[in-house]
Design a protein around this motif. Structure first.
Motif, mmCIF file in Angstrom:
data_model
loop_
_atom_site.group_PDB
_atom_site.id
_atom_site.type_symbol
_atom_site.label_atom_id
_atom_site.label_comp_id
_atom_site.label_asym_id
_atom_site.label_seq_id
_atom_site.Cartn_x
_atom_site.Cartn_y
_atom_site.Cartn_z
ATOM 1 N N PRO A 1 0.903 -1.175 -0.049
ATOM 2 C CA PRO A 1 -0.036 0.025 0.124
ATOM 3 C C PRO A 1 0.935 1.366 0.003
ATOM 4 C CG PRO A 1 -0.025 -1.184 2.096
ATOM 5 C CD PRO A 1 0.675 -2.076 1.349
ATOM 6 N N VAL A 2 0.427 2.248 -0.414
ATOM 7 C CA VAL A 2 0.883 3.701 -0.555
ATOM 8 C C VAL A 2 1.109 4.082 0.861
ATOM 9 C CG1 VAL A 2 0.567 5.935 -1.345
ATOM 10 C CG2 VAL A 2 0.209 4.199 -3.011
ATOM 11 N N VAL A 3 1.845 4.782 1.393
ATOM 12 C CA VAL A 3 1.990 5.464 2.605
ATOM 13 C C VAL A 3 2.304 7.017 2.348
ATOM 14 C CG1 VAL A 3 3.140 5.133 4.924
ATOM 15 C CG2 VAL A 3 2.768 3.017 3.665
ATOM 16 N N PHE A 4 1.498 7.561 3.127
ATOM 17 C CA PHE A 4 1.573 9.097 3.466
ATOM 18 C C PHE A 4 1.724 9.483 4.901
ATOM 19 C CE2 PHE A 4 -0.775 9.197 -0.979
ATOM 20 C CZ PHE A 4 0.576 9.392 -1.754
ATOM 21 N N LYS B 1 -4.670 1.127 2.812
ATOM 22 C CA LYS B 1 -5.099 -0.260 2.939
ATOM 23 C C LYS B 1 -6.306 -0.399 3.977
ATOM 24 C CE LYS B 1 -3.439 -5.060 4.126
ATOM 25 N NZ LYS B 1 -2.146 -5.879 4.528
ATOM 26 N N VAL B 2 -7.551 -0.963 3.437
ATOM 27 C CA VAL B 2 -8.727 -0.746 4.009
ATOM 28 C C VAL B 2 -8.575 -1.370 5.511
ATOM 29 C CG1 VAL B 2 -10.964 -1.443 4.108
ATOM 30 C CG2 VAL B 2 -10.169 -0.617 1.984
ATOM 31 N N SER B 3 -7.885 -2.550 5.673
ATOM 32 C CA SER B 3 -7.842 -3.430 6.818
ATOM 33 C C SER B 3 -6.848 -2.658 7.787
ATOM 34 C CB SER B 3 -7.394 -4.747 6.574
ATOM 35 O OG SER B 3 -5.960 -4.479 6.029
ATOM 36 N N GLU B 4 -6.362 -1.580 7.555
ATOM 37 C CA GLU B 4 -5.532 -0.805 8.594
ATOM 38 C C GLU B 4 -6.362 0.244 9.177
ATOM 39 O OE1 GLU B 4 -2.334 -1.317 9.427
ATOM 40 O OE2 GLU B 4 -2.190 -3.097 8.274
ATOM 41 N N GLY B 5 -7.745 0.503 8.709
ATOM 42 C CA GLY B 5 -8.540 1.331 9.442
ATOM 43 C C GLY B 5 -8.200 2.896 9.219
ATOM 44 N N LYS B 6 -7.233 3.168 8.112
ATOM 45 C CA LYS B 6 -6.963 4.528 7.773
ATOM 46 C C LYS B 6 -7.408 4.939 6.314
ATOM 47 C CE LYS B 6 -3.727 4.949 11.620
ATOM 48 N NZ LYS B 6 -2.081 5.525 11.691
ATOM 49 N N SER B 7 -8.026 4.056 5.533
ATOM 50 C CA SER B 7 -8.154 4.203 4.264
ATOM 51 C C SER B 7 -9.448 3.713 3.875
ATOM 52 C CB SER B 7 -7.360 3.906 3.392
ATOM 53 O OG SER B 7 -7.518 3.980 1.788
ATOM 54 N N THR C 1 -10.248 2.991 0.722
ATOM 55 C CA THR C 1 -9.777 2.035 -0.608
ATOM 56 C C THR C 1 -8.523 1.311 -0.235
ATOM 57 O OG1 THR C 1 -8.625 3.903 -1.479
ATOM 58 C CG2 THR C 1 -11.146 3.567 -1.865
ATOM 59 N N ASN C 2 -8.352 0.381 -1.089
ATOM 60 C CA ASN C 2 -6.989 -0.409 -1.087
ATOM 61 C C ASN C 2 -6.243 0.226 -2.265
ATOM 62 O OD1 ASN C 2 -7.263 -2.480 1.005
ATOM 63 N ND2 ASN C 2 -8.851 -3.481 -0.411
ATOM 64 N N PHE C 3 -5.043 0.854 -2.029
ATOM 65 C CA PHE C 3 -4.208 1.742 -2.837
ATOM 66 C C PHE C 3 -2.750 1.462 -2.963
ATOM 67 C CE2 PHE C 3 -2.674 6.255 -3.616
ATOM 68 C CZ PHE C 3 -3.011 6.437 -5.010
ATOM 69 N N ASN C 4 -2.667 0.097 -3.862
ATOM 70 C CA ASN C 4 -1.331 -0.394 -3.991
ATOM 71 C C ASN C 4 -0.501 0.116 -4.811
ATOM 72 O OD1 ASN C 4 -1.789 -2.186 -1.506
ATOM 73 N ND2 ASN C 4 -2.674 -3.610 -3.028
ATOM 74 N N ASN C 5 0.687 0.136 -4.652
ATOM 75 C CA ASN C 5 1.901 0.352 -5.630
ATOM 76 C C ASN C 5 2.319 -1.279 -5.961
ATOM 77 O OD1 ASN C 5 2.398 2.910 -5.876
ATOM 78 N ND2 ASN C 5 3.473 3.124 -4.185
ATOM 79 N N ILE C 6 2.749 -1.424 -7.346
ATOM 80 C CA ILE C 6 3.200 -2.664 -7.685
ATOM 81 C C ILE C 6 4.391 -2.549 -8.335
ATOM 82 C CG2 ILE C 6 2.965 -5.044 -9.117
ATOM 83 C CD1 ILE C 6 -0.178 -4.192 -8.599
ATOM 84 N N PHE C 7 5.609 -3.293 -7.821
ATOM 85 C CA PHE C 7 6.845 -3.192 -8.409
ATOM 86 C C PHE C 7 7.261 -4.623 -9.191
ATOM 87 C CE2 PHE C 7 11.579 -3.791 -8.471
ATOM 88 C CZ PHE C 7 12.067 -2.702 -9.311
ATOM 89 N N PHE C 8 7.557 -4.624 -10.267
ATOM 90 C CA PHE C 8 7.693 -5.871 -11.168
ATOM 91 C C PHE C 8 8.643 -5.808 -12.339
ATOM 92 C CE2 PHE C 8 4.158 -4.517 -13.340
ATOM 93 C CZ PHE C 8 4.211 -4.986 -14.613
#
Length: 258
Positions: free
Chosen positions: A41-44, A50-56, A58-65
């Motif tokens: 997840p993106v962190v600011f 990340k919805v399950s963290e209780g602070k968002s 939406t789920n808002f992920n960066n992907i590196f591949f």
């Protein structure tokens, strides 16, 4: 849902997915000496996407591949040329007549090779409905399920002999799909003989006029044993990356006469 393509009928409700999904777990296949993909997840500050963290909300992920090393991908000749060519510009049609063949690579010295003779024999033996084969799919034996999670780096996987790639090109195959990390030898001193032969690239610095700009190679697929050799319709799906390669999702459909 039925559809008709070139007088052949396919059932769109019965797709056969031969791609390997990309994950951020140790189950992800890896080639070319890199680590597994990162999906996080993106962190600011104290905000986490990340919805399950209780602070968002939406789920808002960066992907590196890396498309070449982390799973099923489709590449154009821009993979080996000095000038830039994009898979998004090269692959502009997405349904093709396809032939699936199965080959046990031959031991030659320290290597396992897919030879011209094997490809020629397998293509001749495979069933035909008088289709002009546009895409060739090569499944190698043994066909263990761990291909979907294998770590290929420094293992000298099987590869395609140069004259086999020439034969495939001369058979007017536009799209080559294979269940290996590369059509070429892992350590080949940068020769890339099969890539160059298939794309008809004679000089990577100065592209020859008859190089195959629309031809593609798809690597690191997985075709289950229950999928029989023979003729199919292929739907080759890519993401719209302006890059030499994109993660891809090749889908097969069984065909029947109308």
């Amino acid at each position: 849902m039925l559809a008709k393509i070139n007088n052949f009928e396919i059932d769109l409700s019965k797709p056969i997915d031969i791609s390997i999904p990309l994950t951020n777990t140790d189950e992800n296949p890896i080639a070319w000496y890199i680590e597994k993909p990162t999906i996080e997840p993106v962190v600011f500050g104290d905000w986490i996407g990340k919805v399950s963290e209780g602070k968002s909300s939406t789920n808002f992920n960066n992907i590196f591949f890396n498309p070449h090393g982390h799973g099923t991908h489709t590449e154009c000749l821009g993979h080996i040329t000095t000038d830039f060519y994009s898979i998004n510009q090269s692959l502009t049609q997405f349904f093709f007549s396809a032939k699936l063949i199965t080959i046990a690579p031959e031991t030659i010295g320290e290597d396992l090779l897919i030879t011209k003779e094997q490809v020629q024999k397998a293509m001749n033996l495979s069933t035909s409905r008088n289709l002009t084969t546009e895409a060739l799919i090569i499944r190698t034996l043994p066909n263990q399920k761990d291909k979907k999670s294998r770590k290929y780096s420094n293992t000298n996987p099987p590869y395609l002999a140069e004259d086999a790639a020439v034969f495939i090109r001369e058979s007017e195959i536009q799209h080559l799909l294979i269940d290996l990390p590369s059509v070429d030898r892992e350590h080949d001193e940068g020769k890339l003989l099969a890539h160059k032969a298939f794309w008809n690239v004679k000089d990577t610095l100065h592209l020859n006029p008859d190089a195959r700009l629309k031809a593609t190679i798809t690597e690191m697929i997985y075709v289950p044993d229950e999928v029989k050799d023979g003729d199919y319709i292929l739907n080759l799906q890519i993401a719209s990356f302006e890059n030499d390669a994109s993660p891809s999702k090749p889908i097969l459909f069984q065909i029947s006469d109308c």
